[in-house]
Design a protein around this motif. Structure first.
Motif, PDB file in Angstrom:
ATOM      1  N   GLU A   1      -5.634   6.786  -1.229  1.00 16.30           N
ATOM      2  CA  GLU A   1      -5.269   7.619  -0.062  1.00 16.30           C
ATOM      3  C   GLU A   1      -4.211   7.138   0.625  1.00 16.30           C
ATOM      4  OE1 GLU A   1      -7.300  10.317   3.598  1.00 16.30           O
ATOM      5  OE2 GLU A   1      -8.417   9.377   2.050  1.00 16.30           O
ATOM      6  N   LEU A   2      -4.494   5.864   0.986  1.00 19.00           N
ATOM      7  CA  LEU A   2      -3.450   5.062   1.946  1.00 19.00           C
ATOM      8  C   LEU A   2      -2.084   5.098   1.387  1.00 19.00           C
ATOM      9  CD1 LEU A   2      -5.539   1.968   3.443  1.00 19.00           C
ATOM     10  CD2 LEU A   2      -4.808   4.245   4.572  1.00 19.00           C
ATOM     11  N   ASP A   3      -2.108   4.771   0.045  1.00 18.79           N
ATOM     12  CA  ASP A   3      -1.034   4.634  -0.738  1.00 18.79           C
ATOM     13  C   ASP A   3      -0.370   5.802  -1.336  1.00 18.79           C
ATOM     14  OD1 ASP A   3      -1.203   1.917  -0.399  1.00 18.79           O
ATOM     15  OD2 ASP A   3      -2.060   1.472  -2.390  1.00 18.79           O
TER      16      ASP A   3
ATOM     17  N   VAL B   1       2.157  15.438  -8.512  1.00 25.14           N
ATOM     18  CA  VAL B   1       3.270  14.243  -8.875  1.00 25.14           C
ATOM     19  C   VAL B   1       4.153  14.251  -7.774  1.00 25.14           C
ATOM     20  CG1 VAL B   1       4.980  13.786 -10.477  1.00 25.14           C
ATOM     21  CG2 VAL B   1       2.900  14.786 -11.332  1.00 25.14           C
ATOM     22  N   GLY B   2       4.552  13.079  -7.370  1.00 24.75           N
ATOM     23  CA  GLY B   2       5.396  12.911  -6.417  1.00 24.75           C
ATOM     24  C   GLY B   2       5.085  12.918  -5.003  1.00 24.75           C
ATOM     25  N   ALA B   3       3.688  12.640  -4.879  1.00 25.77           N
ATOM     26  CA  ALA B   3       3.220  12.782  -3.472  1.00 25.77           C
ATOM     27  C   ALA B   3       3.415  11.526  -2.714  1.00 25.77           C
ATOM     28  CB  ALA B   3       1.781  12.757  -3.283  1.00 25.77           C
ATOM     29  N   PRO B   4       3.544  11.245  -1.418  1.00 26.02           N
ATOM     30  CA  PRO B   4       3.970  10.124  -0.488  1.00 26.02           C
ATOM     31  C   PRO B   4       3.482   8.862  -1.226  1.00 26.02           C
ATOM     32  CG  PRO B   4       3.379  11.919   0.971  1.00 26.02           C
ATOM     33  CD  PRO B   4       3.091  12.314  -0.541  1.00 26.02           C
ATOM     34  N   VAL B   5       4.360   7.647  -1.066  1.00 23.21           N
ATOM     35  CA  VAL B   5       3.883   6.727  -1.876  1.00 23.21           C
ATOM     36  C   VAL B   5       3.802   5.517  -0.839  1.00 23.21           C
ATOM     37  CG1 VAL B   5       4.704   7.197  -4.221  1.00 23.21           C
ATOM     38  CG2 VAL B   5       6.352   6.133  -2.809  1.00 23.21           C
ATOM     39  N   THR B   6       4.422   5.704   0.330  1.00 19.58           N
ATOM     40  CA  THR B   6       4.379   4.649   1.361  1.00 19.58           C
ATOM     41  C   THR B   6       3.043   4.358   1.918  1.00 19.58           C
ATOM     42  OG1 THR B   6       6.438   5.400   2.020  1.00 19.58           O
ATOM     43  CG2 THR B   6       5.525   3.948   3.282  1.00 19.58           C
TER      44      THR B   6
END
Length: 344
Positions: free
Chosen positions: A170-172, A324-329
């Motif tokens: 979830e954080l990532d 697909v493509g959800a935030p990855v930061t």
């Protein structure tokens, strides 16, 4: 680039922690978020393979410093000090900037590296006293499923390790991806900003009964502008007392809980109706589409329109997959405070 996750262990490890880490980080799940994780195992020199763990990529402990995240599985004998090479490798990785994620009694290894001094941490309840006795500078929280201290995270072990690993996802990658993965694994999801172990309001006790009745009263009026003063007046308590009992029963402040219910209602309406975002904003008490998009995106991790497309796609193909493509930061969601709270 995928987030690099390295699991560090010696020849004797609890297989449950290893299997859980591999299931979350080592299985290709680019259908949820692309890129996913780059997962390897860093082992001591006397460990030549880990066939039982179904981990193909092995490296040496000195390569931990190259990882973004280091997973430390449970240490099998908490009465015995972990090997110095393992402790040093964990310490070096942290100094190099790695996030340390310790499952079960892996907290003993991290504590031996001096990384938990002055910090909160948890471990299995049966070993909590031993952790506190061996490392008195560690603030042991025996009631938590997992503890997130930012760059160091610990779990209570067993199924709680899966909860912790899902929290890392979830954080990532955002709450929507974590929720989709939990659905895929048929396990509860603690997304949406709620504490994983926040107790539900109890049915016994005078003030608890009042709070239960109040929550029911509020949920029937989510399309209206309800203030904390309205809630306190309905419960016949002061605002300060209301806030104290809200935190004790739900883990949240009243407005934070109210916002969570509004977002949940918005999710249900996006899943089950063809209402526009503007109409849903009105029915959830958000007022405007802009307010709904701001709070929904911050809580769920994606805009309302994207969530609706994801949910319908999941329902149509029956796979229970995520966006697909959800935030990855990597990072945390900001708390609901100040001016944003007033919009609830």
């Amino acid at each position: 680039m995928p987030i690099s996750v390295a699991m560090a262990f010696t020849s004797v490890i609890p297989s449950l922690d290893v299997s859980a880490a591999r299931e979350i980080f080592g299985v290709n799940r680019t259908y949820l978020a692309d890129p996913w994780y780059d997962f390897i195992a860093c082992v001591s020199e006397n460990t030549s393979s880990c066939e039982a763990c179904r981990i193909d990529r092995l490296c040496t402990l000195d390569q931990l410093t190259e990882a973004h995240t280091v997973v430390v599985p449970g240490w099998p004998d908490v009465r015995q000090a972990p090997p110095g090479e393992l402790v040093s490798a964990i310490r070096d990785a942290h100094q190099a900037g790695a996030r340390i994620v310790a499952a079960y009694t892996g907290a003993f290894v991290v504590a031996a590296a001096g990384l938990l001094d002055g910090r909160r941490a948890t471990t299995h309840w049966a070993h909590a006293a031993a952790l506190a006795a061996q490392f008195p500078q560690v603030k042991v929280d025996v009631d938590a499923l997992y503890v997130d201290e930012g760059d160091i995270l610990t779990s209570a072990g067993g199924a709680a390790s899966l909860d912790l690993f899902l929290h890392v996802v979830e954080l990532d990658h955002g709450p929507a991806v974590a929720k989709a993965l939990a659905h895929r694994l048929v396990m509860p999801s603690h997304g949406g900003g709620e504490p994983a172990h926040a107790p539900a309001p109890q049915e016994s006790g005078g003030e608890d009964r009042v709070l239960v009745e109040l929550l029911s009263w509020v949920t029937e009026r989510l399309d209206s502008q309800v203030t904390v003063e309205d809630m306190a007046q309905q419960a016949n308590v002061s605002r300060r007392t209301l806030t104290r009992h809200f935190r004790a029963s739900t883990g949240m402040a009243p407005l934070q809980w109210l916002l969570t219910q509004r977002v949940r209602l918005a999710q249900r309406l996006l899943e089950t109706t063809h209402l526009s975002v503007e109409q849903i904003a009105a029915q959830t008490g958000m007022g405007t589409a802009a307010t709904l998009r701001r709070h929904f995106g911050r809580t769920v991790g994606v805009p309302p329109d994207s969530y609706r497309r994801w949910y319908r796609g999941r329902s149509e193909d029956g796979r229970g997959i995520g966006l697909v493509g959800a935030p990855v930061t990597p990072g945390r969601r900001p708390a609901v405070t100040g001016a944003d709270s007033a919009a609830c």
